[in-house]
Write an enzyme that holds these catalytic residues in place. Structure first.
Site, PDB file in Angstrom:
ATOM      1  N   HIS A   5       0.823  -1.202   0.000  1.00 38.81           N
ATOM      2  CA  HIS A   5       0.000   0.000   0.000  1.00 38.81           C
ATOM      3  C   HIS A   5       0.862   1.258   0.000  1.00 38.81           C
ATOM      4  O   HIS A   5       2.052   1.201   0.264  1.00 38.81           O
ATOM      5  CB  HIS A   5      -0.956   0.031   1.212  1.00 38.81           C
ATOM      6  CG  HIS A   5      -0.268   0.096   2.536  1.00 38.81           C
ATOM      7  ND1 HIS A   5      -0.090  -1.006   3.338  1.00 38.81           N
ATOM      8  CD2 HIS A   5       0.282   1.132   3.217  1.00 38.81           C
ATOM      9  CE1 HIS A   5       0.538  -0.653   4.446  1.00 38.81           C
ATOM     10  NE2 HIS A   5       0.781   0.645   4.397  1.00 38.81           N
ATOM     11  N   ARG A   9      -1.336  10.905   4.510  1.00 42.68           N
ATOM     12  CA  ARG A   9      -1.924  11.554   5.684  1.00 42.68           C
ATOM     13  C   ARG A   9      -2.991  12.522   5.198  1.00 42.68           C
ATOM     14  O   ARG A   9      -2.760  13.295   4.270  1.00 42.68           O
ATOM     15  CB  ARG A   9      -0.854  12.289   6.481  1.00 42.68           C
ATOM     16  CG  ARG A   9       0.082  11.349   7.201  1.00 42.68           C
ATOM     17  CD  ARG A   9       1.062  12.119   8.101  1.00 42.68           C
ATOM     18  NE  ARG A   9       1.833  11.196   8.888  1.00 42.68           N
ATOM     19  CZ  ARG A   9       2.954  10.607   8.481  1.00 42.68           C
ATOM     20  NH1 ARG A   9       3.433  10.871   7.284  1.00 42.68           N
ATOM     21  NH2 ARG A   9       3.588   9.769   9.266  1.00 42.68           N
ATOM     22  N   GLU A  56      -3.655   3.617   1.838  1.00 38.63           N
ATOM     23  CA  GLU A  56      -3.943   3.745   3.262  1.00 38.63           C
ATOM     24  C   GLU A  56      -4.069   5.233   3.577  1.00 38.63           C
ATOM     25  O   GLU A  56      -3.125   5.997   3.370  1.00 38.63           O
ATOM     26  CB  GLU A  56      -2.802   3.162   4.105  1.00 38.63           C
ATOM     27  CG  GLU A  56      -2.952   3.415   5.587  1.00 38.63           C
ATOM     28  CD  GLU A  56      -1.711   3.046   6.390  1.00 38.63           C
ATOM     29  OE1 GLU A  56      -1.590   3.528   7.533  1.00 38.63           O
ATOM     30  OE2 GLU A  56      -0.848   2.304   5.879  1.00 38.63           O
ATOM     31  N   ASN A  60      -4.588  11.606  11.644  1.00 41.59           N
ATOM     32  CA  ASN A  60      -4.099  11.847  13.001  1.00 41.59           C
ATOM     33  C   ASN A  60      -5.049  12.853  13.633  1.00 41.59           C
ATOM     34  O   ASN A  60      -5.141  14.001  13.177  1.00 41.59           O
ATOM     35  CB  ASN A  60      -2.663  12.380  12.965  1.00 41.59           C
ATOM     36  CG  ASN A  60      -1.703  11.340  12.444  1.00 41.59           C
ATOM     37  OD1 ASN A  60      -1.533  10.297  13.039  1.00 41.59           O
ATOM     38  ND2 ASN A  60      -1.119  11.602  11.288  1.00 41.59           N
ATOM     39  N   HIS A  74       3.247  11.534  -7.429  1.00 43.59           N
ATOM     40  CA  HIS A  74       1.844  11.233  -7.648  1.00 43.59           C
ATOM     41  C   HIS A  74       1.601   9.736  -7.521  1.00 43.59           C
ATOM     42  O   HIS A  74       2.527   8.939  -7.493  1.00 43.59           O
ATOM     43  CB  HIS A  74       1.393  11.703  -9.038  1.00 43.59           C
ATOM     44  CG  HIS A  74       2.128  11.047 -10.155  1.00 43.59           C
ATOM     45  ND1 HIS A  74       3.260  11.593 -10.724  1.00 43.59           N
ATOM     46  CD2 HIS A  74       1.908   9.870 -10.811  1.00 43.59           C
ATOM     47  CE1 HIS A  74       3.696  10.784 -11.681  1.00 43.59           C
ATOM     48  NE2 HIS A  74       2.899   9.736 -11.752  1.00 43.59           N
ATOM     49  N   GLU A 122      -2.325  10.677 -11.067  1.00 47.63           N
ATOM     50  CA  GLU A 122      -2.233  10.597 -12.522  1.00 47.63           C
ATOM     51  C   GLU A 122      -3.199   9.526 -13.005  1.00 47.63           C
ATOM     52  O   GLU A 122      -3.219   8.416 -12.482  1.00 47.63           O
ATOM     53  CB  GLU A 122      -0.815  10.232 -12.952  1.00 47.63           C
ATOM     54  CG  GLU A 122      -0.659  10.107 -14.455  1.00 47.63           C
ATOM     55  CD  GLU A 122       0.742   9.691 -14.875  1.00 47.63           C
ATOM     56  OE1 GLU A 122       1.100   9.962 -16.029  1.00 47.63           O
ATOM     57  OE2 GLU A 122       1.472   9.090 -14.058  1.00 47.63           O
TER      58      GLU A 122
END
Length: 136
Positions: A5, A9, A56, A60, A74, A122
């Protein structure tokens, strides 16, 4: 070995989940919270994690922005019809930063879209996927 993965964030988990699910048609595969360390993880993709690489999203708790830096490039996603995909993205309020067309100096048809946190994605037309390897 295989690529599992890519972690991004995000500053607003729900807004990002809406974008990746509704605009890019990904499926939410799993989500978990860690109250002790105050974060939520959400894994999205086009297939099961056993077989495909996924995204993922990490939220936070209480963080509302991140410094993007200048090293990130990208994520690339293959699409069956890049023109139709871009029209759908625009109709859902997505931001296309580069309209579909050939990559500079080549023939691979690409476009770029920006997610809610400013990450670049992209899009590569399926018939051209693989041809663009090594092109900048």
């Amino acid at each position: 070995m295989r690529l599992l993965h890519t972690m991004l964030r995000v500053s607003d988990l729900q807004k990002s989940l809406d974008f990746y699910q509704q605009v890019l048609d990904m499926k939410l595969l799993r989500q978990s919270e860690n109250a002790e360390y105050k974060y939520t993880l959400a894994f999205l993709g086009y297939g099961d994690e056993v077989d495909t690489t996924v995204i993922e999203l990490t939220y936070n708790w209480g963080t509302d922005s991140y410094d993007m830096g200048n090293a990130y490039g990208h994520i690339a996603i293959e699409t069956d019809d890049i023109y139709q995909t871009c029209e759908k993205i625009k109709s859902l309020g997505g931001i296309i930063t580069r309209e579909p067309g050939p990559v500079k100096g080549g023939t691979t048809v690409i476009a770029f879209v920006k997610d809610p946190d400013g990450y670049m994605i992209e899009l590569i037309n399926k018939k051209d996927a693989g041809k663009g390897l090594g092109e900048v």
